[in-house]
Design a protein around this motif. Structure first.
Motif, short mmCIF file in Angstrom:
data_model
loop_
_atom_site.label_atom_id
_atom_site.label_comp_id
_atom_site.label_asym_id
_atom_site.label_seq_id
_atom_site.Cartn_x
_atom_site.Cartn_y
_atom_site.Cartn_z
N GLY A 56 40.90 59.68 23.16
CA GLY A 56 39.61 59.29 23.72
C GLY A 56 38.47 60.12 23.16
O GLY A 56 37.42 59.58 22.78
N ARG A 57 38.70 61.41 23.06
CA ARG A 57 37.66 62.30 22.51
C ARG A 57 37.42 62.01 21.03
O ARG A 57 36.29 61.97 20.55
CB ARG A 57 38.04 63.75 22.71
N VAL A 58 38.51 61.81 20.29
CA VAL A 58 38.40 61.53 18.86
C VAL A 58 37.65 60.23 18.64
O VAL A 58 36.78 60.13 17.77
CB VAL A 58 39.80 61.51 18.20
N LEU A 59 37.97 59.22 19.44
CA LEU A 59 37.32 57.92 19.25
C LEU A 59 35.88 57.91 19.74
O LEU A 59 35.09 57.07 19.30
CB LEU A 59 38.15 56.82 19.93
N ARG A 60 35.51 58.81 20.60
CA ARG A 60 34.09 58.96 20.94
C ARG A 60 33.33 59.57 19.76
O ARG A 60 32.20 59.22 19.48
CB ARG A 60 33.92 59.82 22.20
#
Length: 129
Positions: A56-60
């Motif tokens: 989730g953090r990477v895709l943000r």
């Protein structure tokens, strides 16, 4: 394409760092008490939950379409398997032994978790706005 590589390396590195510590705890503390299969069964959901959060953090940071998220997960999975093989070799295992261990119940469960790790970026919903 460079953002896919950067995202995959970030995803792999963050999850692998924590999973390495969890794996060491599993082998040294949990498996002697529970056996290897239950120890892996306890570890896999923790690593997958961590993978979900990290993805989730990477895709943000790097928003991507589904096709790119599949590539990200595939590359991260390859990096993970190379790291696992490297660790096995560093601890004196042969490549054949590494592969044969994947056919045991704990190894197969671990491999299923590793495949899940590779699929999580594609399963993660892309937030808009």
């Amino acid at each position: 394409m460079p953002s896919i590589v950067a995202a995959a390396v970030s995803y792999f590195a963050a999850v692998f760092a924590v999973a390495f510590v969890l794996g060491a705890l599993r082998v040294t503390l949990v498996a002697p008490q529970t056996g290897p299969l239950l120890a892996v069964a306890l570890e896999v959901p923790l690593v997958l939950a961590l993978s979900w959060l990290v993805a989730g953090r990477v895709l943000r940071r790097w928003p991507m379409a589904l096709r790119e998220r599949l590539a990200l997960g595939g590359l991260a999975f390859v990096l993970l398997m190379l790291a696992e093989l490297s660790l096995a070799l560093a601890f004196g295992q042969t490549p054949a032994r590494f592969l044969s261990d994947l056919a045991t119940p704990p190894g197969a469960l671990g491999l299923a978790g590793q495949i899940g790790f590779g699929l999580i970026p594609a399963l993660h919903r892309q937030r808009r706005g």
